[in-house]
Design an enzyme around this catalytic site. Structure first.
Site, short mmCIF file in Angstrom:
data_model
loop_
_atom_site.label_atom_id
_atom_site.label_comp_id
_atom_site.label_asym_id
_atom_site.label_seq_id
_atom_site.Cartn_x
_atom_site.Cartn_y
_atom_site.Cartn_z
N SER A 55 0.85 -1.18 0.00
CA SER A 55 0.00 0.00 0.00
C SER A 55 0.88 1.22 0.00
CB SER A 55 -0.88 0.05 1.25
OG SER A 55 -2.03 -0.74 1.12
N GLU A 62 -1.19 19.14 -5.09
CA GLU A 62 -2.48 19.14 -5.77
C GLU A 62 -3.44 18.09 -5.21
OE1 GLU A 62 0.44 18.68 -7.22
OE2 GLU A 62 0.83 20.63 -8.14
N SER A 63 -3.11 17.42 -4.14
CA SER A 63 -3.93 16.43 -3.42
C SER A 63 -3.16 15.12 -3.24
CB SER A 63 -5.32 16.25 -3.99
OG SER A 63 -6.06 17.46 -3.80
N HIS A 68 -3.19 0.38 -3.59
CA HIS A 68 -3.30 -0.78 -2.69
C HIS A 68 -3.35 -1.99 -3.61
CE1 HIS A 68 -4.11 2.13 0.44
NE2 HIS A 68 -5.02 2.67 -0.34
N CYS A 83 -6.15 18.71 -7.87
CA CYS A 83 -6.82 19.99 -7.98
C CYS A 83 -5.95 20.92 -8.82
CB CYS A 83 -7.12 20.58 -6.61
SG CYS A 83 -5.67 20.99 -5.66
#
Lengths: 147, 147
Positions: A55, A62-63, A68, A83
């Site tokens: 994971s 930008e986020s 996973h 974003c």
């Protein structure tokens, strides 16, 4: 600006199993994917599961990008939230799919956020995904990367 | 096992703006939310933006929790991906919404993963979310936490 960003929920199938437990390579692939998509990496966290699977999350200006993996299913669950106008989340998904040799990807695009002036945008979904009959988009040599 | 997990994409609105830039508190809220939902925290990455806003991701043994905030809109974009029967992603969303004093939350639940024996499950959406007319679920004193 009507939305905070675009959030892609992507299913990568038919991946090369041995690639799905290699956390060093996964970290490199996700960070490269983020940069390819126009993102700026702020940091990352990865974990290798015993005996197989991994994971990881990469935090971006930008986020984020996450992965996973389930090597026993040749499957990786990816999400890319970007974003800003510069970032193209789909380019990150394609980069990761190519790196993991995925045979198929499915995705759902969710427009996130609210407008300070208008109503809350409704949930939107990529037309590629049909209810009850998921669209399968080939990621093969015929489909050139959008980079 | 028919699915790798449940992925909740949640929009938290009407949050207390000053809470949305406090990364130390956000980290605590997200890690508590993950544990409340039955998750095990493996690590986290947070970032404070200048002049306002924050982003953070918490990596779990069961997948991840993320947050990206826009204090100017009193808005936080949250996603909680939980695999395994023990984890209840909705409990994490409610915990975060309460901590940030959100007036409203909307969410979309996406079933992730594939069955090794059957067909790929179709995308599913919470019935609470209607196309073009998003359902608003109150998170008020009347709505007790599911914890």
């Amino acid at each position: 600006m009507n939305a905070a960003g675009r959030h892609l929920i992507a299913e990568l199938e038919g991946c090369e199993p041995r690639l799905l437990s290699d956390v060093a390579a996964l970290r490199r692939h996700l960070e490269e994917a983020a940069r390819t998509a126009g993102g700026t990496v702020l940091g990352s966290q990865f974990h290798r599961f015993d005996p197989i699977g991994a994971s990881g999350v990469v935090l971006l200006a930008e986020s984020h990008v996450s992965i996973h993996t389930w090597p026993e299913w040749r499957y990786a669950a990816v999400d890319v939230f970007g974003c800003g106008a510069r970032m193209v989340p789909a380019a990150a998904v394609r980069h990761i799919a190519t790196a993991l040799r995925a045979s198929d990807i499915r995705w759902l695009e969710v427009t996130r956020g609210v407008s300070p002036e208008g109503p809350v945008p409704p949930w939107r979904h990529e037309r590629r995904v049909g209810v009850g009959r998921p669209h399968v988009m080939e990621v093969a040599a015929r489909a050139p990367e959008s980079r």
